[in-house]
Write a protein that holds these residues in place. Structure first.
Motif, PDB file in Angstrom:
ATOM      1  N   VAL A 126      23.845 -33.838  30.444  1.00 47.32           N
ATOM      2  CA  VAL A 126      22.576 -34.114  29.778  1.00 47.32           C
ATOM      3  C   VAL A 126      21.478 -33.996  30.820  1.00 47.32           C
ATOM      4  O   VAL A 126      21.463 -34.753  31.802  1.00 47.32           O
ATOM      5  CB  VAL A 126      22.552 -35.518  29.145  1.00 47.32           C
ATOM      6  N   GLY A 127      20.552 -33.055  30.642  1.00 50.19           N
ATOM      7  CA  GLY A 127      19.471 -32.863  31.590  1.00 50.19           C
ATOM      8  C   GLY A 127      18.140 -33.188  30.962  1.00 50.19           C
ATOM      9  O   GLY A 127      17.770 -32.597  29.943  1.00 50.19           O
ATOM     10  N   HIS A 128      17.422 -34.145  31.546  1.00 50.27           N
ATOM     11  CA  HIS A 128      16.121 -34.541  31.007  1.00 50.27           C
ATOM     12  C   HIS A 128      14.985 -33.804  31.714  1.00 50.27           C
ATOM     13  O   HIS A 128      14.980 -33.673  32.935  1.00 50.27           O
ATOM     14  CB  HIS A 128      15.899 -36.045  31.164  1.00 50.27           C
ATOM     15  N   SER A 129      14.021 -33.320  30.938  1.00 56.39           N
ATOM     16  CA  SER A 129      12.818 -32.684  31.466  1.00 56.39           C
ATOM     17  C   SER A 129      13.205 -31.555  32.427  1.00 56.39           C
ATOM     18  O   SER A 129      13.944 -30.653  32.041  1.00 56.39           O
ATOM     19  CB  SER A 129      11.930 -33.739  32.127  1.00 56.39           C
ATOM     20  N   LEU A 151      19.960 -30.300  26.426  1.00 55.96           N
ATOM     21  CA  LEU A 151      18.628 -30.248  27.020  1.00 55.96           C
ATOM     22  C   LEU A 151      17.788 -31.314  26.326  1.00 55.96           C
ATOM     23  O   LEU A 151      17.505 -31.215  25.136  1.00 55.96           O
ATOM     24  CB  LEU A 151      18.009 -28.861  26.851  1.00 55.96           C
ATOM     25  N   LEU A 152      17.395 -32.331  27.072  1.00 57.82           N
ATOM     26  CA  LEU A 152      16.673 -33.482  26.533  1.00 57.82           C
ATOM     27  C   LEU A 152      15.227 -33.437  27.018  1.00 57.82           C
ATOM     28  O   LEU A 152      14.966 -33.579  28.214  1.00 57.82           O
ATOM     29  CB  LEU A 152      17.357 -34.775  26.985  1.00 57.82           C
ATOM     30  N   VAL A 255      17.283 -31.773  22.211  1.00 61.93           N
ATOM     31  CA  VAL A 255      16.725 -33.011  21.668  1.00 61.93           C
ATOM     32  C   VAL A 255      15.346 -33.236  22.284  1.00 61.93           C
ATOM     33  O   VAL A 255      15.190 -33.157  23.513  1.00 61.93           O
ATOM     34  CB  VAL A 255      17.629 -34.225  21.964  1.00 61.93           C
ATOM     35  N   PHE A 256      14.365 -33.512  21.436  1.00 60.23           N
ATOM     36  CA  PHE A 256      12.999 -33.752  21.902  1.00 60.23           C
ATOM     37  C   PHE A 256      12.400 -34.932  21.155  1.00 60.23           C
ATOM     38  O   PHE A 256      12.743 -35.193  19.989  1.00 60.23           O
ATOM     39  CB  PHE A 256      12.099 -32.538  21.630  1.00 60.23           C
ATOM     40  N   GLY A 257      11.479 -35.625  21.810  1.00 55.79           N
ATOM     41  CA  GLY A 257      10.613 -36.544  21.105  1.00 55.79           C
ATOM     42  C   GLY A 257       9.649 -35.752  20.241  1.00 55.79           C
ATOM     43  O   GLY A 257       9.067 -34.768  20.701  1.00 55.79           O
ATOM     44  N   MET A 291      14.914 -41.286  26.411  1.00 56.84           N
ATOM     45  CA  MET A 291      16.052 -42.135  26.778  1.00 56.84           C
ATOM     46  C   MET A 291      15.626 -43.577  26.978  1.00 56.84           C
ATOM     47  O   MET A 291      16.465 -44.489  26.944  1.00 56.84           O
ATOM     48  CB  MET A 291      16.770 -41.604  28.020  1.00 56.84           C
ATOM     49  N   ILE A 292      14.316 -43.804  27.184  1.00 48.56           N
ATOM     50  CA  ILE A 292      13.790 -45.165  27.295  1.00 48.56           C
ATOM     51  C   ILE A 292      13.267 -45.660  25.961  1.00 48.56           C
ATOM     52  O   ILE A 292      13.539 -46.787  25.549  1.00 48.56           O
ATOM     53  CB  ILE A 292      12.679 -45.227  28.362  1.00 48.56           C
TER      54      ILE A 292
END
Length: 309
Positions: A126-129, A151-152, A255-257, A291-292
Motif C-alpha cells: 500500500v503506497g500513500h501519496s 495506490l492510496l 483509493v482516494f479521498g 488513513m488518518i
C-alpha cells in the motif's frame, strides 16, 4: 539606498546566523524504535499483528511509520502489517539520493530483511501519496515477490510537482534554516497544515501529535535531507512506466479521498485505467490523509484486494 540595503542584509544575515547557532541542538528520535538494515539504509520500522497474509505500508513525502497508527491496528486483526520509514523521512538513516530508485531499493531490501516475497509470503503493498510510485516501481522490478498493489491518494506519476524553482535561489542558507526552525516552532502552523490535508474527520492534534509531525524534521541530518528532497521535487515515475502495471497479473486497487484537492477530480479514474485496476474507491468527505481520517474505509478497501490476492 544601496548602502541601506547592504546594511539591512548584514543585520538580517547576522541575526539569522546567531539564531541558527543558538538553535543548533537537534532533537533525538524517541526511545525504543526498531531498526533493520534494508539495502544500504538503516531503516526504522514497526509491525502489527501476528497472523494472516502480509501487508506492507509505504508512506508519502514528509510522513513516517506513525502516520499509519490509526489504520494498521485495524488491518492487524487479519494480517501481519509492516511499515517502514523511507530514507529522508521519519527516523531512518538519511542517505541520498532521495529518488524513487533509491526508495524502491530500500523497500525491496526491507522485504528481504523481513523474509517477505517468497511462496505464500508475497505482500500487498500500500503506497500513500508519493509512496504510490515506490510500490509501483517495486511491483515492476520484482513482480514475482509482490502479491498485490494499492495506490492510496497517489497516482505514482512524476508530474514535476515541487516548490517553484525560484525558491532554490531565494531560500538559501542561513535564511532557509532560520525560517524552517521558526516555522517548526509554531504549533498552530503545524496544526493548520495537518487540518488542511486531513480534513474535519481527522482527530485534532494534541501536543504529542504535533511532536509526531515536527520531531522527524529536527533530528540530525533532517534539514540537509529536506533541502535535497525539495530540490528533487515530488518523486514519481513516467506515465509510460506506470502504465506497465496494467500488464502485471496481480490484483491492483486505487483509493482516494473524494475531496482530495492535491489531485484533480479526474485523477482517480485516470489512475485506475492507467494501471489496469477496477474503478477507484472514493471515500466521501475525505481529503489527502485518508488513513488518518477514514481508517475503517481504507481497511475495508485493503481487505477487498487481499481477498483476491
Amino acid at each position: 539606498m544601496a548602502l541601506i540595503c547592504s546594511v539591512l542584509l548584514m543585520v538580517v544575515t547576522t541575526a539569522s546566523l546567531t539564531y541558527n547557532a543558538f538553535t543548533a541542538g537537534r532533537a533525538q528520535p524517541p526511545k525504543g524504535l526498531r531498526y533493520v538494515q534494508a539495502a544500504d539504509i538503516r531503516t526504522r520500522y514497526r509491525t502489527w499483528g501476528t497472523s494472516g497474509s502480509p501487508v506492507v505500508l509505504v508512506h508519502g513525502a514528509f510522513e513516517q511509520v506513525d502516520t499509519w497508527s490509526r489504520l494498521a491496528p485495524l488491518l492487524a486483526r487479519d494480517h501481519r502489517v509492516y511499515a517502514l520509514d523511507l530514507t529522508g523521512d521519519g527516523y531512518s538513516e538519511r542517505r541520498g539520493p532521495y529518488t524513487v530508485d533509491h526508495f524502491t531499493r530500500q523497500l525491496l531490501g526491507f522485504l528481504q530483511a523481513m523474509h517477505l516475497g517468497g511462496p505464500g509470503e508475497r505482500p500487498l503493498l500500500v503506497g500513500h501519496s508519493s509512496g504510490a510510485a515506490v510500490v509501483a516501481d517495486a511491483a515492476l522490478r520484482a513482480p514475482e515477490r509482490i502479491g498485490s498493489v494499492m495506490l492510496l491518494d497517489g497516482d505514482a506519476l512524476n508530474t514535476g510537482a515541487g516548490p517553484p524553482p525560484v525558491l532554490k535561489y531565494v531560500l538559501i542558507d542561513p535564511y532557509r534554516t532560520s525560517l524552517l526552525r521558526l516555522g517548526l516552532g509554531v504549533d498552530g502552523l503545524i496544526r493548520s497544515v495537518y487540518d488542511a490535508q486531513c480534513g474535519p474527520a481527522c482527530p485534532p492534534l494534541n501536543a504529542a501529535g504535533v511532536d509526531q509531525w515536527r520531531r522527524p524534521l529536527q533530528v540530525p541530518g533532517a534539514e540537509a535531507a529536506l533541502w535535497s528532497m525539495l530540490g528533487e521535487g515530488v518523486p514519481g515515475l513516467p506515465a509510460n512506466q506506470v502504465a506497465q502495471l496494467a500488464a502485471l497479473h496481480i490484483p491492483k486497487s486505487v483509493v482516494f479521498g473524494a475531496q482530495d484537492d492535491v489531485f484533480s477530480k479526474q485523477t482517480p479514474q485516470q489512475t485506475a485505467r492507467r494501471i489496469g485496476a477496477p474503478p477507484p474507491t472514493l471515500i466521501p468527505g475525505a481529503r489527502h490523509l485518508t488513513m488518518i481520517s477514514s481508517p475503517r474505509q481504507v481497511a475495508a478497501a485493503v481487505e477487498a484486494v487481499a481477498r483476491v490476492s
